[in-house]
Motif scaffolding. Structure first.
Motif, mmCIF file in Angstrom:
data_model
loop_
_atom_site.group_PDB
_atom_site.id
_atom_site.type_symbol
_atom_site.label_atom_id
_atom_site.label_comp_id
_atom_site.label_asym_id
_atom_site.label_seq_id
_atom_site.Cartn_x
_atom_site.Cartn_y
_atom_site.Cartn_z
ATOM 1 N N UNK A 85 2.931 27.366 31.282
ATOM 2 C CA UNK A 85 2.057 27.671 32.404
ATOM 3 C C UNK A 85 1.260 26.435 32.756
ATOM 4 N N UNK A 86 0.995 26.263 34.030
ATOM 5 C CA UNK A 86 0.167 25.147 34.474
ATOM 6 C C UNK A 86 -0.733 25.628 35.600
ATOM 7 N N UNK A 87 -1.942 25.103 35.619
ATOM 8 C CA UNK A 87 -2.902 25.460 36.659
ATOM 9 C C UNK A 87 -3.311 24.205 37.409
ATOM 10 N N UNK A 88 -3.447 24.355 38.729
ATOM 11 C CA UNK A 88 -3.790 23.196 39.536
ATOM 12 C C UNK A 88 -5.262 22.830 39.370
ATOM 13 N N UNK A 89 -5.726 21.872 40.140
ATOM 14 C CA UNK A 89 -7.083 21.362 39.983
ATOM 15 C C UNK A 89 -8.139 22.392 40.351
ATOM 16 N N UNK A 90 -7.747 23.418 41.107
ATOM 17 C CA UNK A 90 -8.679 24.493 41.437
ATOM 18 C C UNK A 90 -8.539 25.688 40.512
ATOM 19 N N UNK A 91 -7.632 25.585 39.535
ATOM 20 C CA UNK A 91 -7.471 26.657 38.561
ATOM 21 C C UNK A 91 -6.418 27.682 38.909
ATOM 22 N N UNK A 92 -5.726 27.511 40.041
ATOM 23 C CA UNK A 92 -4.688 28.465 40.432
ATOM 24 C C UNK A 92 -3.388 28.144 39.702
ATOM 25 N N UNK A 93 -2.630 29.186 39.363
ATOM 26 C CA UNK A 93 -1.373 29.004 38.637
ATOM 27 C C UNK A 93 -0.348 28.307 39.522
ATOM 28 N N UNK A 94 0.330 27.315 38.959
ATOM 29 C CA UNK A 94 1.404 26.620 39.666
ATOM 30 C C UNK A 94 2.711 27.360 39.480
ATOM 31 N N UNK A 95 3.548 27.329 40.496
ATOM 32 C CA UNK A 95 4.881 27.905 40.397
ATOM 33 C C UNK A 95 5.798 26.841 39.814
ATOM 34 N N UNK A 96 6.315 27.090 38.621
ATOM 35 C CA UNK A 96 7.196 26.122 37.969
ATOM 36 C C UNK A 96 8.615 26.277 38.498
ATOM 37 N N UNK A 97 9.416 25.254 38.217
ATOM 38 C CA UNK A 97 10.804 25.322 38.663
ATOM 39 C C UNK A 97 11.034 24.635 39.981
ATOM 40 N N UNK A 98 10.008 23.927 40.487
ATOM 41 C CA UNK A 98 10.152 23.239 41.755
ATOM 42 C C UNK A 98 10.267 21.734 41.599
ATOM 43 N N UNK A 99 10.489 21.289 40.342
ATOM 44 C CA UNK A 99 10.589 19.843 40.110
ATOM 45 C C UNK A 99 11.814 19.262 40.772
ATOM 46 N N UNK A 100 11.813 17.929 40.933
ATOM 47 C CA UNK A 100 12.926 17.276 41.615
ATOM 48 C C UNK A 100 14.120 17.046 40.712
ATOM 49 N N UNK A 101 13.952 17.351 39.421
ATOM 50 C CA UNK A 101 15.075 17.232 38.516
ATOM 51 C C UNK A 101 15.313 15.863 37.946
ATOM 52 N N UNK A 102 14.520 14.913 38.393
ATOM 53 C CA UNK A 102 14.630 13.581 37.798
ATOM 54 C C UNK A 102 16.032 13.044 37.904
ATOM 55 N N UNK A 103 16.598 12.697 36.772
ATOM 56 C CA UNK A 103 17.910 12.058 36.738
ATOM 57 C C UNK A 103 19.046 13.034 36.940
ATOM 58 N N UNK A 104 18.750 14.276 37.281
ATOM 59 C CA UNK A 104 19.809 15.265 37.419
ATOM 60 C C UNK A 104 20.651 15.042 38.652
ATOM 61 N N UNK A 105 20.182 14.213 39.582
ATOM 62 C CA UNK A 105 20.899 14.035 40.839
ATOM 63 C C UNK A 105 22.110 13.141 40.651
ATOM 64 N N UNK A 106 23.166 13.451 41.385
ATOM 65 C CA UNK A 106 24.279 12.552 41.478
ATOM 66 C C UNK A 106 25.142 12.431 40.261
ATOM 67 N N UNK A 107 25.221 13.443 39.421
ATOM 68 C CA UNK A 107 26.048 13.340 38.222
ATOM 69 C C UNK A 107 27.469 13.788 38.521
ATOM 70 N N UNK A 108 28.351 13.552 37.574
ATOM 71 C CA UNK A 108 29.759 13.827 37.780
ATOM 72 C C UNK A 108 30.080 15.275 37.474
ATOM 73 N N UNK A 109 31.326 15.648 37.780
ATOM 74 C CA UNK A 109 31.749 17.014 37.487
ATOM 75 C C UNK A 109 32.037 17.174 36.021
ATOM 76 N N UNK A 110 31.980 18.414 35.578
ATOM 77 C CA UNK A 110 32.233 18.675 34.168
ATOM 78 C C UNK A 110 33.712 18.783 33.868
ATOM 79 N N UNK A 111 34.542 18.804 34.880
ATOM 80 C CA UNK A 111 35.977 18.859 34.642
ATOM 81 C C UNK A 111 36.543 20.225 34.944
ATOM 82 N N UNK A 112 37.844 20.337 34.770
ATOM 83 C CA UNK A 112 38.537 21.570 35.095
ATOM 84 C C UNK A 112 38.030 22.737 34.273
#
Length: 853
Positions: free
Chosen positions: A508-535
Motif C-alpha cells: 500500500x502507498x499513500x500520496x502526499x495528502x494521505x490518499x491511497x495510491x492505485x498500484x499497478x500503473x507503473x511504466x514497467x521499467x525495462x519490461x518494454x521491448x523484450x523478445x517473444x518467449x517462443x512457440x
C-alpha cells in the motif's frame, strides 16, 4: 456625604469644561489619531505585502517525509523531508476535531473573530510590558505564527510589523479553515518534526484523527516550545502544560467537564522513538521503481509506504548475511545479498542488499539484489526445461559429458566441468542435479542460443538485452548478467508449476495528502521491448513482461516439465556425485536447490524453494574481485541454508504436490541408457516421464551379452567353444562416447574377434563399429561475420573406431580427408549435409547444418 460628592462632581465638571475650551478637543483628536493611524498604516502595508506562493499552491508545494512500514504496519524507518524534518501533510478534515479544539485553546481562543492580528491581545501585552518591565505574554495569533513560519523575520519592531502585515494579508486571502490547515501542517512541533501529523506519528505512533483529548492537548502544547516540551527529553513540563490547556478548553467551552476530567486522569504515554535503518536497499529500490515495476517509481509521490516485508524475517536474514560474510572473510569475501519471495503472491518477504549499508569501505551502498552479476549454473534448469519442451528430452535422456569444442567468431569454445573431469553418458537428472557443464552446453547447442535467450527473457531476465550471438551457447552456464531479484522470480515460476508473477514489494502507498495510491500503473521499467518467449508460450513483450508488470499471472513453462525439473532439484540422491552426503543443500524439509559459480570465482549464487517461498543468495565482492576457493556450495550455500530455515519458520513448508498420474508416470529405466531395461541391464531405477514420452522411450541399447574368449579376452567366434567361452554383460557406446568409455576403463565389448576363432570373423568384428560425427551437431547454425575478410571455417570432428583406416568427411558430396579424425571446412552459405566414413567401419549417419551470411 451626598452633598460633598455633588460639590466634587461640580468642580470636576467645571474643570473639564475649561480644559475642553482651552484645546481638549484637539488633544483627544490627536490621541485618537495616534491609536488609529498605526492600524491604518498596517492595513496599507498588508495590501502591498505579497502572499507567499507556497500558501497558494497548497500541500504539493512542500516536501514531506516518507514513513516506511512492514507488512504488519510496524514502522521500519522514516525518510525525512529535504529540510531534514519529519513532515506529513494531512487535510484538516482528516485530522479530527480534538486537535483543532486543543490548539485553539492553547494558542488563539479568539481565532474565529480577529482579522489576523488580535488588538485586545496586543494592548494586553503592551500594558503588561509597561507595568512589569518585561514581556509577560505574547500577542501572536495563529495567523501570525503561520506568517512567521513561512517567512521568518528578525525579532525586532520592524520584523514584528512585517509579521503582522503578512498575517493581515493571509487572513484576507485564505479562509479560517485554510489558515488552520496550513498552520497545523507547517509549524514545528518538536526537534526535527514539522506538522501535527508527523508529530502525532512520532510521539504517539498514531494519526491525529485517532488521538485522545489528552494526547491532542499534549501535541497542542508543543509549538510554544518545541525543544522545551520535547517528550523525548522528559514529560514533566509537557504534562503540566497539557493540563493547563485542558482547563482552558473547559473555560472556553471547547470541551465538556467530563471530557476534561477523563483527559486529566489519563497518563502521558509516549511511543518509542522507532524507525531505524530498516531495509535501506529495498526502500531505495521501491522509491526508484526497481524492485516493484507494478508500482513504478514512488519517489516524490508518497508520504507512506507499506512494504510486503516481514520485519522479523528481515532482521534474521540481515544477521545471517553478516555472519556469512564474517565467516568467509579469510577467503576474500566482503559482500552478500539475499532476497526471499512468497511464491503465491510474488511478495518480497526479506531483502538484504548488503551486509552493512553504512560500510563505505566495502561499498555497502551497493545493492546486491539488483546488481548485475553472472549467475553461473543457476540458469541450467531453464535450459533443460526448454529442451524437454522443444526437443523431447526427459529426465532419463542420456547426454554426452565428453570433450566438446564449439567454434566461435573469436575462436573455439571448449566447456569444462567444475571438477575437471568428464563423466561420459549422464542422464539429464544427474547432469542437472550435479551441475555438469558439458551436457548443459550440448543441450543449449541443440536448442540454439536464440531459443534459450527467448525463454530466459520470458522468465523475466530482461537484463539479457544483447543479441543471442553475443552470449552463444555459454548462456547455459550463466554467461550473461542478471539481477538476483529476477533469478528468484524465475525460480518461483518453477515453484508455481510454470506461472510467472513479478516480484512485489509494495502493499500500500499513500500520496502526499494521505490518499491511497492505485498500484499497478507503473511504466514497467525495462519490461518494454523484450523478445517473444517462443512457440507455445506467452510473449515477453506483450505477454509475460507486460502482463507481469500489471500483476497478472502468465504461464511461461509447461506445467509437466516444470514439475519434473522441481523433482530433480529436490532429489538429494541425484546430486551425490558432485556434492556428496550431508551437504549444506540438504534441508530438514522438502526443498529444491541449485547453486552457481561464475567464471573466475567472482560470483556465487544459490537458490532454493519450497511450495511456499523462494530464497536467492549472492556472495562475492562489489568491486568484482575474485574470491579464493569459494564455490556455490561453500560460499552461498550455507547462507541459503540458514535463510531457508528462517523463512520456513515464517511460512512452514509443505511437501511438493504429488505428480499428476494423468500427466506424469514413473517408469523403470536402465540407469546407464535411460531407456527401458532389457534382461541384461544390471542397474535400474524409477524415473518420472511425461505420459506422452513413454512410448518413444525404447529399450536399452547400451548393454549386450557378449561371448568372450577367456584366453584372449576378445570376442569368441564360432571356433571357440566349451569352457574357453564365457558370456559377459558388456557395454556398448555410440561413437561420440566410445573414446571416453575406453579411457575410463568401462566394460566395453571388444571390437576384435579372438584369433583363435578365425580371421574372417575378426575382420567382421572390425566392421561392427560405425563412424560418428562429433561436430557439428544436428541442426547447428553458423553465421558468417561480414566484417572478417579472411576465410571463415569450422573444424569437423569425427569419432573413429579402432581398426578403421583412412577416415574422411563427405560434405555435400565433397570428400575431405581427416587422417586424425578432423578436417577444416570453409563455410559457404546454405544448407549442408556431412557424414564420416572410413575403411573397415560403417559410415556415420548424415548430420545437417546451415550457414547464414
Amino acid at each position: 456625604m451626598m452633598g460633598r460628592l455633588t460639590r466634587v462632581g461640580a468642580v470636576l465638571s467645571r474643570t473639564l469644561s475649561a480644559w475642553w475650551a482651552r484645546g481638549g478637543r484637539r488633544a483627544l483628536k490627536i490621541a485618537g489619531a495616534v491609536l488609529v493611524l498605526p492600524w491604518v498604516l498596517l492595513v496599507v502595508l498588508a495590501v502591498f505585502t505579497p502572499l507567499p506562493p507556497e500558501l497558494v499552491r497548497g500541500p504539493e508545494s512542500g516536501e514531506v517525509s516518507v514513513v516506511i512500514r512492514d507488512r504488519h504496519g510496524v514502522m521500519l524507518r522514516e525518510l525525512r523531508a529535504g529540510d531534514g524534518t519529519r513532515a506529513r501533510w494531512v487535510p484538516l478534515a482528516a485530522m479530527g476535531e480534538r486537535i483543532q479544539r486543543a490548539l485553539l485553546a492553547a494558542e488563539d481562543r479568539r481565532f474565529a473573530w480577529h482579522p489576523g492580528v488580535d488588538p485586545a491581545a496586543v494592548l494586553r501585552a503592551f500594558g503588561q510590558l509597561c507595568v512589569e518591565g518585561r514581556v509577560v505574554s505574547g500577542a501572536s495569533t495563529l495567523t501570525q505564527q503561520l506568517a512567521r513560519t513561512v517567512r521568518p523575520r528578525p525579532r525586532s519592531v520592524v520584523g514584528k510589523i512585517g509579521e503582522m502585515a503578512l498575517a493581515l494579508r493571509i487572513e484576507a486571502s485564505l479562509s479560517k479553515r485554510e489558515i488552520l490547515e496550513q498552520y497545523l501542517n507547517r509549524v514545528v512541533f518538536g526537534p526535527g518534526v514539522r506538522g501535527v501529523e508527523a508529530a502525532s506519528r512520532f510521539t504517539f505512533d498514531k494519526g491525529t484523527a485517532e488521538l485522545s483529548l489528552a494526547e491532542a492537548a499534549a501535541l497542542a502544547a508543543m509549538p510554544r516550545g518545541p525543544v522545551l516540551y520535547d517528550p523525548q527529553r522528559g514529560t514533566e513540563r509537557l504534562l503540566r502544560r497539557r493540563d493547563r490547556i485542558l482547563r482552558r478548553m473547559l473555560d472556553g467551552g471547547l470541551a465538556s467537564e467530563a471530557e476534561v476530567a477523563g483527559a486529566l486522569a489519563e497518563p502521558l504515554r509516549v511511543a518509542g522513538r522507532g524507525g531505524g535503518l530498516g531495509a535501506p536497499h529495498l526502500v531505495e529500490a521501491v522509491l526508484s521503481g526497481a524492485a516493484d515495476r507494478r508500482a513504478g517509481a514512488l519517489r516524490g509521490k508518497v508520504s507512506e509506504v507499506t512494504l510486503t516485508l516481514d520485519r522479523g524475517l528481515q532482521r534474521e536474514v540481515e544477521v545471517l548475511t553478516q555472519e556469512a560474510v564474517r565467516s568467509l572473510g579469510s577467503r576474500a569475501v566482503t559482500a552478500a545479498a539475499v532476497v526471499v519471495l512468497e511464491n503465491a503472491t510474488g511478495e518480497i518477504l526479506a531483502y538484504v542488499g548488503a551486509p552493512d549499508a553504512e560500510d563505505e569501505a566495502r561499498l555497502g551502498h551497493n545493492d546486491g539484489v539488483l546488481a548485475l552479476r553472472q549467475p553461473g549454473s543457476a540458469l541450467k534448469p531453464f535450459v533443460y526445461g526448454l529442451a524437454m519442451e522443444r526437443l523431447g528430452y526427459t529426465a532419463a535422456t542420456v547426454l554426452p559429458d565428453v570433450a566438446l569444442e564449439l567454434p566461435l567468431a573469436e575462436g573455439s569454445y571448449a566447456p569444462r566441468n567444475y571438477d575437471g573431469r568428464f563423466h561420459g553418458p549422464v542422464r539429464l537428472r544427474e547432469a542437472l542435479a550435479n551441475s555438469y557443464n558439458v551436457p548443459a552446453v550440448w543441450a543449449a547447442a541443440a536448442l540454439g542460443p536464440e531459443r534459450v535467450l527467448e525463454r530466459l527473457r520470458a522468465l523475466g531476465f530482461l537484463t539479457l538485452d544483447r543479441e543471442a550471438t553475443h552470449y552463444g551457447v555459454a548462456i547455459a552456464l550463466g554467461d550473461g548478467e542478471v539481477r538476483l531479484l529476477d533469478l528468484a522470480a524465475a525460480y518461483a515460476v518453477l515453484a508455481r508449476g510454470g506461472t510467472y508473477l513479478p516480484p512485489r514489494a509494495v502493499r500500500e502507498a499513500r500520496d502526499r495528502q494521505g490518499a491511497a495510491l492505485v498500484l499497478g500503473e507503473g511504466d514497467g521499467g525495462a519490461a518494454k521491448g523484450t523478445a517473444t518467449a517462443g512457440e507455445g508460450t506467452a510473449t515477453a513483450g506483450e505477454g509475460t513482461a507486460a502482463a507481469g508488470v500489471r500483476g497478472k499471472p502468465v504461464r511461461v513453462l509447461d506445467a509437466v516439465r516444470a514439475r519434473i525439473v522441481t523433482d530433480i532439484l529436490a532429489d538429494p540422491q541425484a546430486r551425490l556425485g558432485a556434492f556428496g552426503e550431508e551437504n549444506v543443500l540438504e534441508l530438514p524439509f522438502a526443498a529444491a536447490v541449485k547453486t552457481g559459480t561464475s567464471k573466475g570465482f567472482r560470483d556465487n549464487v544459490a537458490v532454493g524453494y519450497t511450495p511456499e517461498v523462494t530464497v536467492a543468495v549472492w556472495v562475492g565482492n562489489f568491486d568484482g574481485s575474485p574470491m579464493v576457493g569459494v564455490s556455490g556450495v561453500t560460499g552461498a550455500g550455507p547462507l541459503l541454508h540458514g535463510a531457508m530455515v528462517a523463512a520456513a519458520r515464517l511460512r512452514p513448508p509443505h511437501a511438493f504436490e504429488p505428480v499428476d498420474p494423468a500427466a506424469i508416470v514413473e517408469v523403470e529405466i536402465c540407469s546407464l541408457s535411460g531407456k527401458r531395461p532389457t534382461a541384461v541391464c544390471p542397474h535400474r531405477r524409477g524415473e518420472l516421464l511425461p505420459r506422452e514420452e513413454v512410448e518413444a522411450l525404447g529399450s536399452c541399447d547400451m548393454h549386450e551379452e557378449v561371448l568372450i574368449d577367456r584366453q584372449t579376452g576378445l570376442r569368441a567366434g564360432p571356433l571357440c567353444r566349451g569352457d574357453a567361452v564365457e558370456a559377459r554383460v558388456m557395454e556398448r557406446y555410440e561413437a561420440r562416447l566410445a573414446g571416453w568409455a575406453r579411457a575410463a576403463g568401462r566394460p566395453v565389448a571388444p571390437e576384435e574377434m579372438s584369433p583363435r576363432c578365425g580371421e574372417e570373423a575378426a575382420q567382421e568384428g572390425a566392421r561392427r563399429e560405425a563412424m560418428g560425427v562429433v561436430f557439428p551437431v544436428e541442426g547447428a547454425r553458423f553465421v558468417m561475420d561480414a566484417s572478417v575478410a579472411s576465410v571463415q571455417a569450422i573444424r569437423l570432428r569425427a569419432s573413429v573406431p579402432r581398426g578403421a583406416r583412412r577416415p574422411r568427411f563427405v560434405v555435400d558430396g565433397q570428400v575431405l580427408a581427416a587422417p586424425e579424425g578432423w578436417a577444416d571446412y570453409a563455410l559457404k552459405p546454405g544448407a549442408h549435409r556431412v557424414r564420416a566414413e572410413a575403411e573397415g567401419a560403417r559410415p556415420s549417419e548424415e548430420v545437417g547444418f546451415s550457414v547464414e551470411e
